[in-house]
Design an enzyme around this catalytic site. Structure first.
Site, PDB file in Angstrom:
ATOM      1  N   CYS A 181       0.832  -1.208   0.000  1.00  0.00           N
ATOM      2  CA  CYS A 181       0.000   0.000   0.000  1.00  0.00           C
ATOM      3  C   CYS A 181       0.877   1.273   0.000  1.00  0.00           C
ATOM      4  O   CYS A 181       1.537   1.546  -0.991  1.00  0.00           O
ATOM      5  CB  CYS A 181      -1.002  -0.054   1.135  1.00  0.00           C
ATOM      6  N   HIS A 228      -3.388  -4.852   1.521  1.00  0.00           N
ATOM      7  CA  HIS A 228      -2.692  -5.088   2.803  1.00  0.00           C
ATOM      8  C   HIS A 228      -2.660  -6.580   3.124  1.00  0.00           C
ATOM      9  O   HIS A 228      -3.560  -7.065   3.838  1.00  0.00           O
ATOM     10  CB  HIS A 228      -3.443  -4.384   3.941  1.00  0.00           C
ATOM     11  N   GLU A 247      -0.991  -8.091   5.243  1.00  0.00           N
ATOM     12  CA  GLU A 247      -0.802  -8.299   6.681  1.00  0.00           C
ATOM     13  C   GLU A 247      -2.104  -8.164   7.463  1.00  0.00           C
ATOM     14  O   GLU A 247      -2.160  -8.486   8.642  1.00  0.00           O
ATOM     15  CB  GLU A 247       0.260  -7.317   7.212  1.00  0.00           C
TER      16      GLU A 247
HETATM   17  N1  GLN Z   1      -3.516   6.532   0.804  1.00  0.00           N
HETATM   18  C1  GLN Z   1      -2.310   6.204   1.498  1.00  0.00           C
HETATM   19  C2  GLN Z   1      -1.128   6.983   0.972  1.00  0.00           C
HETATM   20  O1  GLN Z   1      -1.215   7.707   0.073  1.00  0.00           O
HETATM   21  C3  GLN Z   1      -2.021   4.728   1.423  1.00  0.00           C
HETATM   22  C4  GLN Z   1      -3.070   3.987   2.186  1.00  0.00           C
HETATM   23  C5  GLN Z   1      -2.584   2.774   2.875  1.00  0.00           C
HETATM   24  O2  GLN Z   1      -1.381   2.520   3.010  1.00  0.00           O
HETATM   25  N2  GLN Z   1      -3.511   2.032   3.397  1.00  0.00           N
HETATM   26  O3  GLN Z   1      -0.073   6.880   1.455  1.00  0.00           O
END
Ligand code: GLN
Length: 191
Positions: A78, A172, A174
């Site tokens: 992410c 994610h 995890e």
């Molecule tokens: N929207 C977040 C970002 O720009 C990422 C979201 C996440 O890691 N769950 O960093």
């Protein structure tokens, strides 16, 4: 094997729980010294703009860039994916990424927090059925370069990709309660 988890912000504890469950030693990385003995690195989800700032204030950016240049295996999930991308769209102007994998990602490309969702993902060569993908304000992969292999897609967009031992997911793993992706990544680190 010791696996470092960038622990400046975000979902680092959840990655640690997965490593604990797999019996792998985890090192929470907060200072350059913490990078000393690690064989692989995880960049967790969280807020990539905040993490980018904290990478500078903690003086971790340069030593992590060096490790990446030396080819340390890394899994970015992410926000961690955003930090590893070559191109970040809709990022903050002062946000910087490591450029360790040739992908262009759009921050929050699936929409806002309320657009977070779960979806079963068919991952290439992963036994045991679909992987539960948990997407939280996830980055949208808009393009991948020739050296990048897509391992799973959702609704036409790559969501899990790799370039050698640089792995990235827009979801994610995890948070899914499913250990298979961490396990598979770590098997490749060892072999
Ligand atoms: N929207 C977040 C970002 O720009 C990422 C979201 C996440 O890691 N769950 O960093």
């Amino acid at each position: 094997m010791k696996v470092g988890i960038l622990a400046l912000q975000g979902a680092f504890r959840e990655h640690r729980e997965v490593l604990d469950a797999l019996g792998v030693e985890a090192i929470e990385v907060r200072t350059p010294e913490d990078l000393g003995a690690i064989d692989a690195l995880i960049l967790p989800g969280g807020e990539s703009t905040t993490m980018s700032k904290l990478l500078d204030s903690s003086e971790l950016r340069a030593p992590i860039a060096d490790l990446l240049a030396d080819g340390i295996p890394v899994f970015g999930t992410c926000a961690g994916m955003i930090l590893l991308a070559t191109e970040v769209l809709d990022g903050r102007r002062d946000q910087r990424s490591f450029g360790a994998i040739d992908i262009a990602v759009r921050r929050n490309g699936y929409g806002r927090q309320r657009d977070s969702f779960e979806a079963p993902l068919d991952v290439a060569d992963l036994a045991g059925g679909p992987f539960p993908g948990v997407f939280i304000r996830a980055p949208l992969v808009e393009s991948v370069g020739p050296g990048t292999v897509v391992m799973a897609s959702h609704a036409g967009a790559p969501v899990l990709a790799r370039s050698g031992l640089v792995w990235v997911s827009s979801f994610h793993p995890e948070l899914s309660g499913d250990l298979r992706l961490h396990q598979r990544f770590l098997e490749e680190v060892i072999s």
